[in-house]
Design an enzyme around this catalytic site. Structure first.
Site, PDB file in Angstrom:
ATOM      1  N   LYS A 189      -4.855  -6.472  19.932  1.00 10.62           N
ATOM      2  CA  LYS A 189      -5.575  -5.358  19.307  1.00 10.62           C
ATOM      3  C   LYS A 189      -5.355  -5.433  17.803  1.00 10.62           C
ATOM      4  O   LYS A 189      -4.219  -5.289  17.338  1.00 10.62           O
ATOM      5  CB  LYS A 189      -5.040  -4.030  19.853  1.00 10.62           C
ATOM      6  CG  LYS A 189      -5.788  -2.814  19.354  1.00 10.62           C
ATOM      7  CD  LYS A 189      -5.452  -1.617  20.204  1.00 10.62           C
ATOM      8  CE  LYS A 189      -6.129  -0.343  19.704  1.00 10.62           C
ATOM      9  NZ  LYS A 189      -5.802   0.791  20.564  1.00 10.62           N
ATOM     10  N   ARG A 247      -1.497  -6.341  24.100  1.00 10.56           N
ATOM     11  CA  ARG A 247      -1.495  -5.495  25.291  1.00 10.56           C
ATOM     12  C   ARG A 247      -1.552  -6.358  26.541  1.00 10.56           C
ATOM     13  O   ARG A 247      -2.140  -7.444  26.532  1.00 10.56           O
ATOM     14  CB  ARG A 247      -2.731  -4.575  25.288  1.00 10.56           C
ATOM     15  CG  ARG A 247      -2.675  -3.519  24.225  1.00 10.56           C
ATOM     16  CD  ARG A 247      -3.747  -2.477  24.451  1.00 10.56           C
ATOM     17  NE  ARG A 247      -5.087  -2.970  24.135  1.00 10.56           N
ATOM     18  CZ  ARG A 247      -6.143  -2.167  24.017  1.00 10.56           C
ATOM     19  NH1 ARG A 247      -6.031  -0.875  24.220  1.00 10.56           N
ATOM     20  NH2 ARG A 247      -7.330  -2.655  23.719  1.00 10.56           N
ATOM     21  N   ASP A 270     -15.109   5.358  27.525  1.00  8.93           N
ATOM     22  CA  ASP A 270     -14.780   3.980  27.142  1.00  8.93           C
ATOM     23  C   ASP A 270     -13.268   3.787  27.019  1.00  8.93           C
ATOM     24  O   ASP A 270     -12.807   2.664  26.829  1.00  8.93           O
ATOM     25  CB  ASP A 270     -15.476   3.587  25.830  1.00  8.93           C
ATOM     26  CG  ASP A 270     -15.259   4.611  24.734  1.00  8.93           C
ATOM     27  OD1 ASP A 270     -15.731   5.740  24.900  1.00  8.93           O
ATOM     28  OD2 ASP A 270     -14.607   4.289  23.728  1.00  8.93           O
ATOM     29  N   ASN A 271     -12.518   4.862  27.130  1.00 11.57           N
ATOM     30  CA  ASN A 271     -11.056   4.744  27.107  1.00 11.57           C
ATOM     31  C   ASN A 271     -10.447   4.989  28.482  1.00 11.57           C
ATOM     32  O   ASN A 271      -9.238   5.174  28.598  1.00 11.57           O
ATOM     33  CB  ASN A 271     -10.456   5.743  26.100  1.00 11.57           C
ATOM     34  CG  ASN A 271     -10.821   5.390  24.660  1.00 11.57           C
ATOM     35  OD1 ASN A 271     -11.137   4.246  24.364  1.00 11.57           O
ATOM     36  ND2 ASN A 271     -10.801   6.361  23.780  1.00 11.57           N
ATOM     37  N   ASP A 320     -13.596  -3.060  10.471  1.00 16.62           N
ATOM     38  CA  ASP A 320     -12.958  -4.313  10.070  1.00 16.62           C
ATOM     39  C   ASP A 320     -12.238  -5.080  11.191  1.00 16.62           C
ATOM     40  O   ASP A 320     -11.684  -6.153  10.954  1.00 16.62           O
ATOM     41  CB  ASP A 320     -11.970  -4.053   8.913  1.00 16.62           C
ATOM     42  CG  ASP A 320     -10.897  -3.032   9.290  1.00 16.62           C
ATOM     43  OD1 ASP A 320     -10.816  -2.654  10.477  1.00 16.62           O
ATOM     44  OD2 ASP A 320     -10.143  -2.614   8.388  1.00 16.62           O
ATOM     45  N   GLY A 321     -12.193  -4.512  12.370  1.00 17.91           N
ATOM     46  CA  GLY A 321     -11.536  -5.215  13.472  1.00 17.91           C
ATOM     47  C   GLY A 321     -10.016  -5.203  13.394  1.00 17.91           C
ATOM     48  O   GLY A 321      -9.340  -5.907  14.137  1.00 17.91           O
ATOM     49  N   ARG A 364     -12.188  -4.342  18.105  1.00 22.78           N
ATOM     50  CA  ARG A 364     -11.016  -4.895  17.422  1.00 22.78           C
ATOM     51  C   ARG A 364      -9.983  -5.409  18.417  1.00 22.78           C
ATOM     52  O   ARG A 364      -8.827  -5.567  18.088  1.00 22.78           O
ATOM     53  CB  ARG A 364     -10.391  -3.862  16.505  1.00 22.78           C
ATOM     54  CG  ARG A 364     -10.009  -2.581  17.204  1.00 22.78           C
ATOM     55  CD  ARG A 364      -9.168  -1.775  16.298  1.00 22.78           C
ATOM     56  NE  ARG A 364      -9.062  -0.422  16.786  1.00 22.78           N
ATOM     57  CZ  ARG A 364      -8.316   0.479  16.220  1.00 22.78           C
ATOM     58  NH1 ARG A 364      -7.628   0.176  15.152  1.00 22.78           N
ATOM     59  NH2 ARG A 364      -8.249   1.690  16.703  1.00 22.78           N
ATOM     60  N   ASP A 412      -5.677   2.753  25.466  1.00 25.73           N
ATOM     61  CA  ASP A 412      -6.203   3.071  24.141  1.00 25.73           C
ATOM     62  C   ASP A 412      -5.468   4.251  23.515  1.00 25.73           C
ATOM     63  O   ASP A 412      -6.020   5.339  23.330  1.00 25.73           O
ATOM     64  CB  ASP A 412      -7.719   3.327  24.199  1.00 25.73           C
ATOM     65  CG  ASP A 412      -8.490   2.020  24.179  1.00 25.73           C
ATOM     66  OD1 ASP A 412      -7.884   0.963  24.455  1.00 25.73           O
ATOM     67  OD2 ASP A 412      -9.707   2.038  23.892  1.00 25.73           O
ATOM     68  N   ARG A 467     -13.163  -0.874  31.661  1.00 25.10           N
ATOM     69  CA  ARG A 467     -13.239   0.592  31.506  1.00 25.10           C
ATOM     70  C   ARG A 467     -14.440   1.152  32.264  1.00 25.10           C
ATOM     71  O   ARG A 467     -15.352   0.391  32.621  1.00 25.10           O
ATOM     72  CB  ARG A 467     -13.426   0.911  29.998  1.00 25.10           C
ATOM     73  CG  ARG A 467     -12.350   0.312  29.128  1.00 25.10           C
ATOM     74  CD  ARG A 467     -12.942  -0.249  27.814  1.00 25.10           C
ATOM     75  NE  ARG A 467     -11.914  -1.031  27.101  1.00 25.10           N
ATOM     76  CZ  ARG A 467     -11.036  -0.501  26.276  1.00 25.10           C
ATOM     77  NH1 ARG A 467     -11.094   0.773  25.984  1.00 25.10           N
ATOM     78  NH2 ARG A 467     -10.128  -1.257  25.705  1.00 25.10           N
TER      79      ARG A 467
HETATM   80  P1  AMP Z   1     -11.378   4.095  19.941  1.00 28.88           P
HETATM   81  O1  AMP Z   1     -11.782   5.499  19.682  1.00 28.88           O
HETATM   82  O2  AMP Z   1     -10.201   3.631  19.127  1.00 28.88           O
HETATM   83  O3  AMP Z   1     -11.169   3.823  21.394  1.00 28.88           O
HETATM   84  O4  AMP Z   1     -12.581   3.156  19.444  1.00 28.88           O
HETATM   85  C1  AMP Z   1     -13.920   3.371  19.764  1.00 28.88           C
HETATM   86  C2  AMP Z   1     -14.718   2.127  19.480  1.00 28.88           C
HETATM   87  O5  AMP Z   1     -14.631   1.763  18.116  1.00 28.88           O
HETATM   88  C3  AMP Z   1     -14.280   0.919  20.282  1.00 28.88           C
HETATM   89  O6  AMP Z   1     -15.420   0.188  20.637  1.00 28.88           O
HETATM   90  C4  AMP Z   1     -13.425   0.158  19.289  1.00 28.88           C
HETATM   91  O7  AMP Z   1     -13.386  -1.205  19.581  1.00 28.88           O
HETATM   92  C5  AMP Z   1     -14.123   0.445  17.976  1.00 28.88           C
HETATM   93  N1  AMP Z   1     -13.206   0.407  16.825  1.00 28.88           N
HETATM   94  C6  AMP Z   1     -12.260   1.311  16.482  1.00 28.88           C
HETATM   95  N2  AMP Z   1     -11.630   0.940  15.357  1.00 28.88           N
HETATM   96  C7  AMP Z   1     -12.164  -0.234  14.978  1.00 28.88           C
HETATM   97  C8  AMP Z   1     -11.952  -1.127  13.883  1.00 28.88           C
HETATM   98  N3  AMP Z   1     -11.043  -0.890  12.948  1.00 28.88           N
HETATM   99  N4  AMP Z   1     -12.712  -2.228  13.827  1.00 28.88           N
HETATM  100  C9  AMP Z   1     -13.648  -2.485  14.750  1.00 28.88           C
HETATM  101  N5  AMP Z   1     -13.922  -1.688  15.787  1.00 28.88           N
HETATM  102  C10 AMP Z   1     -13.189  -0.569  15.899  1.00 28.88           C
HETATM  103 MG    MG Z   2     -11.159   2.783  22.779  1.00 26.77          MG
END
Ligand code: AMP
Ligand code: MG
Length: 466
Positions: free
Chosen positions: A105, A168, A243-244, A117-118, A81, A253, A175
């Site tokens: 973001k 951002r 990944d964060n 949903d991005g 997203r 993140d 990462r």
């Molecule tokens: P996060 O835990 O927020 O760092 O997200 C983990 C993964 O899920 C990352 O690859 C994000 O891009 C993806 N992600 C989180 N929320 C969404 C969302 N609403 N739509 C698409 N991808 C998401």
């Molecule tokens: Mg993340």
């Protein structure tokens, strides 16, 4: 064309941003705006930051990465997203080459969105926006946030909510997980390409035979320094998945993060973290665990023995940075035997008497006030003796320059969120932004923002759903 896009199509994919409905600018970081040398009107900025228009005709991209989430390897994640929409040459600190990437973001789905949903909801965008300013204000390395845009676009989480976008800004958003993706596929050419890119763009001073070792050493150091400052200022990230973790040692993140309020080192800010993997006091060891995953991913470039030796520098660096910050917090400029114990005794009193971490440390500068609290009387005798050995004149100023008066307390963020969601009122966001951007200043008249959580907010929990 974005520098990152030049790496090639294995690393990122072109995407189209999906504009928000009826977008409106809630806040912009004017200092960062000026630092970047941006000359856009608010309406131009809004068009770009709401995903309606491209920045300088640049094609936005989303990058692919992997990562260890709560200890388990996920072979494919990516910018689900977020997307890079631009880069700006600037003198802003943090990048040797002086360019900063712009990233949105919440601008809609990408090939890496999986079923999601991005989008990002308003409440989590407010939290990210304010915390980026708070961390910058606390001198903790972080991605920055340039703007916060709200909208009428509806998104579904547990309830129906509205979508928002945060822009951002960082020298790179790469990462640990970017390296893990290619390493896990055995694509060592791509691992090398990525490492060469990061070194060339962000660590140009590193050259010669041991370039990858020195690169990894620098990442270890930056990560240790970042986590030391989290521990000293009471910040819990909440989702320290690989990944964060930024390759530049930037806090990134922002999700279910939290600041320590009542001093309890086992504090878990993320409601979904049932096992407390990312508890406040676990962060230093998780940092090392994550760096070890990065070492694994770099194993085609760095000999295992060498990598191990580099990883061993982490603990020392973290302790060194943490001790330095804590000594400053206590107004100790000289290093004496017993200081460590003195500091720990104070922290233990905070734990036993359930005191507020930030306010107690800020309060240390006012010994008279502290002496009114019986819980600290014996400790104060020792502290007085120790201070007598210091010759520094501006103790209070020194301490106030490292002990913040203002942190992003959960209830403060929640109040700002409720005002925004329920009344479309964004004044509190603005007030908090100002206080948190200069948290060491007195800001007389804003004492209510230093208060501990009121009853209604004591059970507030924050989950990953954002
Ligand atoms: P996060 O835990 O927020 O760092 O997200 C983990 C993964 O899920 C990352 O690859 C994000 O891009 C993806 N992600 C989180 N929320 C969404 C969302 N609403 N739509 C698409 N991808 C998401
Ligand atoms: Mg993340």
């Amino acid at each position: 064309m974005l520098n990152f896009a030049k790496l090639g199509s294995e690393f990122s994919t072109k995407v189209q941003t999906q504009p928000l409905d009826q977008p409106f600018l809630i806040h912009k970081n004017t200092q960062l705006y000026a630092d970047l040398g941006l000359v856009l009107t608010d309406s131009e900025l809004l068009k770009i930051t709401s995903g309606e228009e491209k920045f300088e005709q640049i094609e936005p991209i989303a990058s692919i990465y992997a990562g260890h989430q709560f200890g388990h390897f996920n072979p494919q994640l990516g910018d689900g997203r977020s997307c890079l929409i631009g880069q700006i040459e600037s003198n802003a600190p943090g990048s040797k080459r002086g360019y900063q990437e712009l990233s949105l973001k919440g601008a809609g789905p990408t090939p890496y969105s999986r079923q999601a949903d991005g989008r990002a909801v308003l409440r989590s965008s407010i939290r990210e926006y304010l915390c980026s300013a708070a961390m910058q204000g606390l001198n903790i390395s972080t991605t920055q946030a340039l703007s916060l845009v709200g909208s009428s676009t509806e998104v579904y989480r547990e309830n129906l909510e509205t979508a928002a976008i945060v822009m951002r800004v960082a020298p790179t958003h790469i990462r640990f997980g970017h390296f893990e993706l290619f390493a896990s596929r055995g694509q060592i050419v791509q691992v090398k390409k990525l490492a060469d890119f990061v070194i060339e763009q962000h660590f140009p001073e590193l050259q010669g035979a041991k370039v990858y070792e020195n690169f990894f050493l620098e990442v270890v150091k930056r990560t240790a320094v970042m986590i030391a400052s989290w521990q000293a200022q009471g910040f819990a990230h909440g989702v320290m998945n690989t990944d964060n973790m930024s390759i530049l040692g930037l806090t990134m993140d922002y999700g279910p993060f939290g600041f320590l309020e009542t001093y309890d080192t086992s504090f878990v800010c993320n409601h979904s973290d049932h096992e407390g993997r990312y508890a406040f006091d676990q962060q230093p060891s998780i940092g090392l665990w994550n760096l070890t995953r990065l070492a694994d991913a770099l194993s085609s470039l760095i000999d295992t023995k060498q990598a191990k030796a580099i990883l061993q520098t982490y603990e020392q660096q973290l302790i060194k940075s943490y001790s330095m910050l804590m000594r400053q917090k206590f107004g100790l400029t000289q290093q004496h035997e017993g200081d460590h114990q003195l500091i720990n005794q104070f922290l233990e009193l905070l734990r036993i008497h359930k005191k507020d971490y930030t306010n107690s440390l800020r309060g240390l500068a006012d010994l008279e006030k502290l002496s009114a609290d019986d819980n600290f009387s014996s400790w104060l005798v020792l502290y007085d003796q120790r201070l007598a050995e210091e010759k520094i004149e501006h103790r209070v100023e020194l301490m106030n320059s490292v002990n913040p008066k203002f942190i992003l307390r959960n209830y403060l963020a929640e109040e700002a969120i409720r005002e925004a969601e329920d009344r479309k009122c964004y004044d509190k966001i603005s007030t908090l932004f100002n206080l948190l951007s200069s948290p060491f200043e007195a800001h007389l008249g804003f004492e209510s923002y230093t208060q501990e959580a009121p009853k209604w907010a004591q059970g507030l929990s924050v989950s990953c759903s954002s």
